[in-house]
Design a protein around this motif. Structure first.
Motif, PDB file in Angstrom:
ATOM      1  N   LEU A 107      14.209  12.431   9.244  1.00 16.21           N
ATOM      2  CA  LEU A 107      14.599  12.198   7.857  1.00 16.21           C
ATOM      3  C   LEU A 107      13.823  11.036   7.260  1.00 16.21           C
ATOM      4  O   LEU A 107      13.288  11.135   6.146  1.00 16.21           O
ATOM      5  N   LEU A 108      13.732   9.914   7.994  1.00 13.70           N
ATOM      6  CA  LEU A 108      13.010   8.743   7.493  1.00 13.70           C
ATOM      7  C   LEU A 108      11.541   9.073   7.236  1.00 13.70           C
ATOM      8  O   LEU A 108      10.962   8.633   6.239  1.00 13.70           O
ATOM      9  N   ALA A 109      10.948   9.835   8.146  1.00 15.28           N
ATOM     10  CA  ALA A 109       9.541  10.209   7.978  1.00 15.28           C
ATOM     11  C   ALA A 109       9.358  11.066   6.727  1.00 15.28           C
ATOM     12  O   ALA A 109       8.419  10.861   5.951  1.00 15.28           O
ATOM     13  N   ARG A 110      10.245  12.030   6.522  1.00 14.77           N
ATOM     14  CA  ARG A 110      10.120  12.907   5.345  1.00 14.77           C
ATOM     15  C   ARG A 110      10.395  12.149   4.057  1.00 14.77           C
ATOM     16  O   ARG A 110       9.763  12.414   3.033  1.00 14.77           O
ATOM     17  N   VAL A 111      11.330  11.213   4.097  1.00 14.67           N
ATOM     18  CA  VAL A 111      11.585  10.360   2.934  1.00 14.67           C
ATOM     19  C   VAL A 111      10.339   9.560   2.584  1.00 14.67           C
ATOM     20  O   VAL A 111       9.940   9.466   1.415  1.00 14.67           O
ATOM     21  N   ASP A 112       9.697   8.973   3.594  1.00 11.37           N
ATOM     22  CA  ASP A 112       8.472   8.206   3.360  1.00 11.37           C
ATOM     23  C   ASP A 112       7.394   9.066   2.714  1.00 11.37           C
ATOM     24  O   ASP A 112       6.702   8.619   1.789  1.00 11.37           O
ATOM     25  N   VAL A 113       7.245  10.297   3.203  1.00  8.40           N
ATOM     26  CA  VAL A 113       6.216  11.195   2.659  1.00  8.40           C
ATOM     27  C   VAL A 113       6.477  11.485   1.185  1.00  8.40           C
ATOM     28  O   VAL A 113       5.571  11.412   0.351  1.00  8.40           O
ATOM     29  N   VAL A 114       7.716  11.808   0.847  1.00 10.15           N
ATOM     30  CA  VAL A 114       8.052  12.145  -0.545  1.00 10.15           C
ATOM     31  C   VAL A 114       7.896  10.923  -1.449  1.00 10.15           C
ATOM     32  O   VAL A 114       7.376  11.035  -2.567  1.00 10.15           O
ATOM     33  N   LEU A 115       8.313   9.757  -0.982  1.00  9.53           N
ATOM     34  CA  LEU A 115       8.172   8.547  -1.792  1.00  9.53           C
ATOM     35  C   LEU A 115       6.701   8.210  -2.037  1.00  9.53           C
ATOM     36  O   LEU A 115       6.325   7.825  -3.145  1.00  9.53           O
ATOM     37  N   ARG A 116       5.870   8.371  -1.011  1.00 13.29           N
ATOM     38  CA  ARG A 116       4.440   8.121  -1.198  1.00 13.29           C
ATOM     39  C   ARG A 116       3.852   9.107  -2.194  1.00 13.29           C
ATOM     40  O   ARG A 116       3.039   8.748  -3.042  1.00 13.29           O
ATOM     41  N   ARG A 117       4.250  10.383  -2.071  1.00 11.79           N
ATOM     42  CA  ARG A 117       3.758  11.416  -2.973  1.00 11.79           C
ATOM     43  C   ARG A 117       4.151  11.099  -4.414  1.00 11.79           C
ATOM     44  O   ARG A 117       3.404  11.383  -5.355  1.00 11.79           O
ATOM     45  N   ALA A 118       5.335  10.511  -4.580  1.00 11.47           N
ATOM     46  CA  ALA A 118       5.835  10.195  -5.917  1.00 11.47           C
ATOM     47  C   ALA A 118       5.305   8.857  -6.436  1.00 11.47           C
ATOM     48  O   ALA A 118       5.600   8.461  -7.557  1.00 11.47           O
ATOM     49  N   GLY A 119       4.533   8.165  -5.593  1.00  8.72           N
ATOM     50  CA  GLY A 119       3.965   6.888  -6.026  1.00  8.72           C
ATOM     51  C   GLY A 119       4.902   5.715  -5.884  1.00  8.72           C
ATOM     52  O   GLY A 119       4.674   4.663  -6.472  1.00  8.72           O
ATOM     53  N   CYS A 120       5.976   5.888  -5.112  1.00  6.81           N
ATOM     54  CA  CYS A 120       6.921   4.788  -4.896  1.00  6.81           C
ATOM     55  C   CYS A 120       6.495   3.991  -3.667  1.00  6.81           C
ATOM     56  O   CYS A 120       5.712   4.439  -2.853  1.00  6.81           O
ATOM     57  N   GLY A 121       7.068   2.821  -3.543  1.00  8.07           N
ATOM     58  CA  GLY A 121       6.762   1.983  -2.395  1.00  8.07           C
ATOM     59  C   GLY A 121       5.303   1.537  -2.384  1.00  8.07           C
ATOM     60  O   GLY A 121       4.707   1.367  -1.322  1.00  8.07           O
ATOM     61  N   THR A 122       4.720   1.380  -3.600  1.00  7.52           N
ATOM     62  CA  THR A 122       3.301   1.031  -3.682  1.00  7.52           C
ATOM     63  C   THR A 122       3.080  -0.433  -4.051  1.00  7.52           C
ATOM     64  O   THR A 122       1.974  -0.810  -4.412  1.00  7.52           O
ATOM     65  N   GLU A 123       4.137  -1.263  -4.016  1.00  7.73           N
ATOM     66  CA  GLU A 123       3.970  -2.664  -4.333  1.00  7.73           C
ATOM     67  C   GLU A 123       3.155  -3.356  -3.236  1.00  7.73           C
ATOM     68  O   GLU A 123       3.232  -2.999  -2.066  1.00  7.73           O
ATOM     69  N   ALA A 124       2.363  -4.355  -3.655  1.00  5.32           N
ATOM     70  CA  ALA A 124       1.517  -5.073  -2.709  1.00  5.32           C
ATOM     71  C   ALA A 124       2.387  -5.852  -1.718  1.00  5.32           C
ATOM     72  O   ALA A 124       3.477  -6.321  -2.058  1.00  5.32           O
ATOM     73  N   LEU A 125       1.890  -5.969  -0.498  1.00  3.57           N
ATOM     74  CA  LEU A 125       2.601  -6.701   0.553  1.00  3.57           C
ATOM     75  C   LEU A 125       1.739  -7.848   1.042  1.00  3.57           C
ATOM     76  O   LEU A 125       0.522  -7.720   1.161  1.00  3.57           O
ATOM     77  N   SER A 126       2.385  -8.968   1.326  1.00  7.13           N
ATOM     78  CA  SER A 126       1.701 -10.114   1.912  1.00  7.13           C
ATOM     79  C   SER A 126       2.506 -10.552   3.121  1.00  7.13           C
ATOM     80  O   SER A 126       3.682 -10.927   2.988  1.00  7.13           O
ATOM     81  N   ILE A 127       1.886 -10.485   4.294  1.00  4.50           N
ATOM     82  CA  ILE A 127       2.620 -10.801   5.518  1.00  4.50           C
ATOM     83  C   ILE A 127       1.663 -11.332   6.580  1.00  4.50           C
ATOM     84  O   ILE A 127       0.573 -10.791   6.780  1.00  4.50           O
ATOM     85  N   ALA A 128       2.041 -12.436   7.200  1.00  3.38           N
ATOM     86  CA  ALA A 128       1.258 -13.055   8.283  1.00  3.38           C
ATOM     87  C   ALA A 128      -0.201 -13.270   7.892  1.00  3.38           C
ATOM     88  O   ALA A 128      -1.109 -13.086   8.704  1.00  3.38           O
ATOM     89  N   GLY A 129      -0.433 -13.673   6.643  1.00  2.02           N
ATOM     90  CA  GLY A 129      -1.794 -13.960   6.197  1.00  2.02           C
ATOM     91  C   GLY A 129      -2.600 -12.749   5.787  1.00  2.02           C
ATOM     92  O   GLY A 129      -3.776 -12.861   5.417  1.00  2.02           O
ATOM     93  N   ILE A 130      -1.990 -11.584   5.844  1.00  2.00           N
ATOM     94  CA  ILE A 130      -2.666 -10.335   5.496  1.00  2.00           C
ATOM     95  C   ILE A 130      -2.130  -9.827   4.149  1.00  2.00           C
ATOM     96  O   ILE A 130      -0.922  -9.855   3.905  1.00  2.00           O
ATOM     97  N   GLU A 131      -3.038  -9.358   3.293  1.00  2.00           N
ATOM     98  CA  GLU A 131      -2.649  -8.764   2.019  1.00  2.00           C
ATOM     99  C   GLU A 131      -2.887  -7.255   2.106  1.00  2.00           C
ATOM    100  O   GLU A 131      -3.976  -6.807   2.499  1.00  2.00           O
ATOM    101  N   ILE A 132      -1.854  -6.489   1.737  1.00  2.00           N
ATOM    102  CA  ILE A 132      -1.951  -5.029   1.783  1.00  2.00           C
ATOM    103  C   ILE A 132      -1.702  -4.478   0.388  1.00  2.00           C
ATOM    104  O   ILE A 132      -0.660  -4.762  -0.223  1.00  2.00           O
ATOM    105  N   ASP A 133      -2.639  -3.700  -0.117  1.00  2.00           N
ATOM    106  CA  ASP A 133      -2.502  -3.048  -1.416  1.00  2.00           C
ATOM    107  C   ASP A 133      -2.331  -1.551  -1.172  1.00  2.00           C
ATOM    108  O   ASP A 133      -3.316  -0.831  -0.986  1.00  2.00           O
ATOM    109  N   PRO A 134      -1.081  -1.038  -1.150  1.00  2.00           N
ATOM    110  CA  PRO A 134      -0.858   0.377  -0.835  1.00  2.00           C
ATOM    111  C   PRO A 134      -1.490   1.339  -1.837  1.00  2.00           C
ATOM    112  O   PRO A 134      -1.851   2.454  -1.477  1.00  2.00           O
TER     113      PRO A 134
END
Length: 220
Positions: A107-134
């Motif tokens: 379920l979690l995997a399928r939720v992640d797929v649908v959210l990515r497809r919909a453009g959700c969860g695309t906020e930038a992340l900064s963690i342990a000195g690394i910057e991630i731009d989804p």
């Protein structure tokens, strides 16, 4: 973080789904019948709806047009496993159709797929000195881009979105590679080794008999 509406009339199942989604970093609203769900859709914004088909008042199929009208992607969760129902649900506009009983990791995997497809969860992340731009799928340290393969990037995103959480190898494999890990496979371990080397993230630590955990001080 995404906002998810859970429409499920069995409290034990609803609470298990909510607990799992909250643990994955989402916020959740529970509705035990379709009328409550319809009201929630009118009042609030949701990034995704999980619809049990057989709920009181307004069933899942009747709720789907409410979701479509609001631009909310929906996944059906149901014990009704017939081809005509699955096809009907998908043709009506559902993003996915998951048959009960199901594994929470699936379920979690399928939720992640649908959210990515919909453009959700695309906020930038900064963690342990690394910057991630989804949005750009770009990873940098001190402004310098780190070249990662697609699987290495997906692994990093999994760790970054679940800091200080032990993740099973099987879970990592399922969510990144989209299948069941073969017994004795070293795929996850090899990719984690390469990810550590490229990013310098020694804070990704092995957890005995489990998998890996990204240890990050609170606020880092």
């Amino acid at each position: 973080m995404s906002s998810i509406l859970i429409v499920e009339d069995e409290p034990a199942i609803a609470n298990l789904i909510k607990l799992s989604l909250v643990g994955a970093g989402h916020t959740c609203t529970l509705a035990l019948d379709g009328a409550v769900a319809a009201d929630a859709l009118e009042r609030e914004h949701f990034d995704l709806a999980l619809l049990d088909v057989m709920v009181p008042e307004i069933d899942g199929f009747e709720l789907l047009p409410f979701c479509v009208a609001k631009g909310v992607p929906a996944i059906f969760l149901t014990a009704v496993d017939t081809l005509d129902k699955r096809v009907s649900g998908l043709r009506m506009g559902a993003e996915d159709y998951i048959v009960k009983p199901f594994e929470i990791d699936e379920l979690l995997a399928r939720v992640d797929v649908v959210l990515r497809r919909a453009g959700c969860g695309t906020e930038a992340l900064s963690i342990a000195g690394i910057e991630i731009d989804p949005k750009a799928m770009r990873v940098t340290r001190d402004g310098v881009e780190i070249q990662l393969t697609h699987k290495e990037y997906e692994l990093l995103l999994m760790f970054a979105r679940n800091p200080n959480t032990a993740l099973y190898r099987e879970t990592l494999y399922e969510r990144v590679w989209g299948g069941e890990m073969a017994y004795g496979s070293k795929t996850v371990d090899l990719h984690v080794q390469r990810l550590r080397k490229k990013t310098g993230l020694d804070c990704i630590r092995a957890v005995s008999k489990v998998g890996y955990r990204m240890d990050v001080p609170r606020g880092a």
